[in-house]
Enzyme design. Structure first.
Site, PDB file in Angstrom:
ATOM      1  N   ASP A  26       0.776  -1.254   0.000  1.00  0.00           N
ATOM      2  CA  ASP A  26       0.000   0.000   0.000  1.00  0.00           C
ATOM      3  C   ASP A  26       0.810   1.309   0.000  1.00  0.00           C
ATOM      4  O   ASP A  26       1.759   1.443   0.773  1.00  0.00           O
ATOM      5  CB  ASP A  26      -0.851   0.092   1.272  1.00  0.00           C
ATOM      6  CG  ASP A  26      -1.560  -1.176   1.620  1.00  0.00           C
ATOM      7  OD1 ASP A  26      -1.507  -2.125   0.840  1.00  0.00           O
ATOM      8  OD2 ASP A  26      -2.165  -1.215   2.703  1.00  0.00           O
TER       9      ASP A  26
ATOM     10  N   GLU B 243     -10.431  -2.301   4.294  1.00  0.00           N
ATOM     11  CA  GLU B 243      -9.084  -1.838   4.614  1.00  0.00           C
ATOM     12  C   GLU B 243      -8.884  -0.445   4.000  1.00  0.00           C
ATOM     13  O   GLU B 243      -9.596  -0.056   3.069  1.00  0.00           O
ATOM     14  CB  GLU B 243      -8.026  -2.778   4.018  1.00  0.00           C
ATOM     15  CG  GLU B 243      -8.107  -4.212   4.530  1.00  0.00           C
ATOM     16  CD  GLU B 243      -7.011  -5.116   3.976  1.00  0.00           C
ATOM     17  OE1 GLU B 243      -6.442  -5.869   4.770  1.00  0.00           O
ATOM     18  OE2 GLU B 243      -6.735  -5.088   2.761  1.00  0.00           O
TER      19      GLU B 243
HETATM   20  C1  FRU Z   1      -3.838  -3.629   2.699  1.00  0.00           C
HETATM   21  C2  FRU Z   1      -3.224  -4.044   4.035  1.00  0.00           C
HETATM   22  C3  FRU Z   1      -3.606  -3.058   5.134  1.00  0.00           C
HETATM   23  C4  FRU Z   1      -2.492  -3.250   6.115  1.00  0.00           C
HETATM   24  C5  FRU Z   1      -1.310  -3.493   5.223  1.00  0.00           C
HETATM   25  C6  FRU Z   1      -0.273  -4.409   5.799  1.00  0.00           C
HETATM   26  O1  FRU Z   1      -3.171  -4.132   1.607  1.00  0.00           O
HETATM   27  O2  FRU Z   1      -3.654  -5.331   4.362  1.00  0.00           O
HETATM   28  O3  FRU Z   1      -4.884  -3.262   5.668  1.00  0.00           O
HETATM   29  O4  FRU Z   1      -2.321  -2.131   6.937  1.00  0.00           O
HETATM   30  O5  FRU Z   1      -1.812  -4.035   4.026  1.00  0.00           O
HETATM   31  O6  FRU Z   1       0.846  -4.477   4.987  1.00  0.00           O
END
Ligand code: FRU
Length: 540
Positions: free
Chosen positions: A60, A243
């Site tokens: 992300d 998320e």
């Molecule tokens: C989304 C996610 C978020 C989390 C991160 C962990 O892709 O799952 O929810 O904070 O990646 O790397």
């Protein structure tokens, strides 16, 4: 992501320290030498102008803000391997959202305490009191994910912490004495805080993803947060965990009206499987987000509304502190999908971002549509333009002959007129018989992307098992496409961003030809092919 992503990983023993030093430094300084066996991977798969870390794993985008002439991009980063692992915040900067320079790692995990996704704000009025020098303090708000608790099967593994920077975002210090700023209330998935200043109600607002809903908190100082409301348990797509939300006020194009948009990433359960970016449009009274009635009807009809219908745009959020003289709402996503992100055929690094995009809210058919177009700065890198008009063909129309244009770093714009046939199929191809097909089915009213013949697909069963579709609102009389190609990716902006599809692919040889086919007559009134050269200096 699936909870399996968080299964106990290799013991993380590195002693981690906050970074020191203040100057942006060039990515070249920390590049590890590319081995001979990786040379072809670099040539074939390293995008020309989409951001990729030099080495290691990225997911992300996090904590993006603009300050002091730079757009900052942080990202979920594991430098030691090209699969997901102990999460750091990697860092890159850009003056124009196109050409990125990797920086030293911004925030390191402590042993078993990973730094998950979150946001950052420029605290112009020093509401946090964390200012130490002349610069506005920048506050990063992120999820601390406790792997020890996770291994013990506990619920309260995630909490919201802050870190701050007093040198415009280049070095960071965790706010040890005050963390967590939001404790875990007993919810297993409780993460990805997105904070912004709500000018209408004069407060900081945090939206975070709490399993199957978004939760809103307010604060006056970024350190003490009060829960105010939640949204979405019964609304929109719920095929997986919610998320990476985002929440902002935006002007409706061509009017004086403003609306609030809640972006709510979801995995799995995306529009074409796996990860996806859904959104909601409504109003906000300072505490509660309420769906706009027209948009509520739309969500009801469509089940969910997505900012991108391709498989490879996830965890996308927007920049904080873009100057009001600019006024754009700027977005970037992770150009992959948890269904196969860790299997894609690159080994020294994995994943890139999408092109940065400008978001617009457009009133249409009694509801609202969040549209996106590539940032205009990309046009500064056009190195060669080929224009053709009034192209007509029967059955198949060749749009570029072999080798005439570099299809590995190109913007193609075209419009199809007098649509009479059931299907228009564009095809990018090479002499190895590899091809990427996309286009418009005007009988069942959808756009599609088919990467099943576009090079390597066997690294994951899910990668090319289905054709991705984006349904349109009825039959099309004409169709305007803008396509961005960068070696391993296609980003399709249909009708000026009304519908977007983003997908990645892994060829064995570059594409050399581009054509369009339909049952009989085809009319392309304007075709513009713009080759890009992002390694040259920006014309700015
Ligand atoms: C989304 C996610 C978020 C989390 C991160 C962990 O892709 O799952 O929810 O904070 O990646 O790397």
């Amino acid at each position: 992501m699936k909870s399996t992503k968080y299964l106990p990983l290799a013991f993380y023993s590195a002693l981690v320290l906050s970074v020191t030093g203040c100057k942006p430094f060039s990515a070249a300084a920390q590049t590890t030498a590319v081995s001979v066996e990786n040379a072809s991977e670099e040539t074939m798969y390293r995008p020309n102008f989409h951001f990729t870390p030099k080495k290691g794993w990225m997911n992300d985008p996090n904590g993006m803000f603009f300050a002091n002439g730079y757009y900052h991009l942080f990202y979920q980063y594991y430098p030691d391997k090209s699969v997901w692992g102990p999460m750091h915040w990697g860092h890159a900067i850009s003056k124009d959202l196109v050409k990125w320079e990797e920086q030293q790692i911004a925030i390191y995990p402590d042993k078993d305490k990973y730094i998950f996704s979150g946001s950052a704000v420029v605290d112009v009025n020093n509401t946090s009191g964390l200012k130490t020098g002349k610069n506005d303090p920048i506050i990063a708000i992120y999820t601390l994910h406790d792997m020890t608790k996770e291994k013990e099967g506990k619920m309260d593994v995630e909490q919201q912490d802050i870190a701050f920077s007093n040198d415009n975002g280049f070095t960071w210090q965790k706010f040890e004495e005050g963390n967590p700023v939001v404790k875990n209330p007993g919810i297993r998935d409780f993460r990805d805080p997105k904070v912004s200043w709500d000018e209408t109600h004069k407060q900081w607002i945090m939206v975070l993803a709490a399993q199957d809903r978004a939760q809103f908190y307010k604060s006056s100082n970024l350190k003490n947060w009060e829960f105010v409301s939640e949204f979405g348990k019964e609304t929109g797509a719920h095929g997986g965990v919610w998320e990476c939300p985002d929440f902002f006020q935006i002007k409706v194009e061509g009017t004086k009206e403003t609306k609030w948009v809640l972006i709510q990433n979801l995995n799995p359960g995306g529009p074409n499987g796996g990860s996806g970016v859904q959104y909601f449009v409504g109003d906000f009274d300072g505490k509660t987000f309420t769906l706009d009635p027209g948009f509520a009807k739309r969500v009801n009809n469509e089940k969910a509304v997505w900012a991108d219908y391709g498989k490879d745009n996830y965890a996308g959020v927007t920049w904080n502190n873009v100057p009001s003289s600019d006024g754009r709402r700027l977005f970037i996503g992770w150009m992959s999908n948890w269904e196969y992100a860790q299997q894609v055929p690159t080994t020294s690094w994995r994943s890139s971002t999408t092109i940065a995009r400008e978001l617009k809210l457009v009133k249409k058919n009694g509801s609202y549509n969040l549209e996106s177009i590539p940032v205009k700065e990309i046009n500064n890198y056009v190195s060669k333009t080929i224009k053709k008009s009034g192209l007509k063909g029967n059955g198949k129309l060749v749009l570029t002959e072999n080798g005439k244009a570099d299809l590995a770093q190109t913007i193609i714009s075209l419009d199809l007129k007098n649509l009479k046939h059931d299907q228009y199929t564009f095809e990018l191809s090479n002499s190895d018989g590899e091809s990427l097909k996309f286009g418009l089915n005007n009988k069942e009213n959808y756009l599609f992307v088919d990467r099943s013949k576009a090079g390597k697909i066997d690294f994951s069963e899910k990668f090319a098992s289905t054709i991705s579709k984006a349904f349109l609102n009825g039959n099309q009389k004409e169709a305007v496409f803008k396509i961005i190609l960068d070696k391993t990716s296609i980003e399709i902006f249909y009708n000026n961003g009304e519908k977007v599809m983003t997908e990645i692919f892994f060829l064995n040889k570059p594409f050399t030809a581009f054509s369009v086919s339909a049952t009989e007559k085809i009319e392309v009134s304007n075709l513009v092919i713009q080759e890009l050269n992002v390694s040259k200096n920006n014309k700015e």
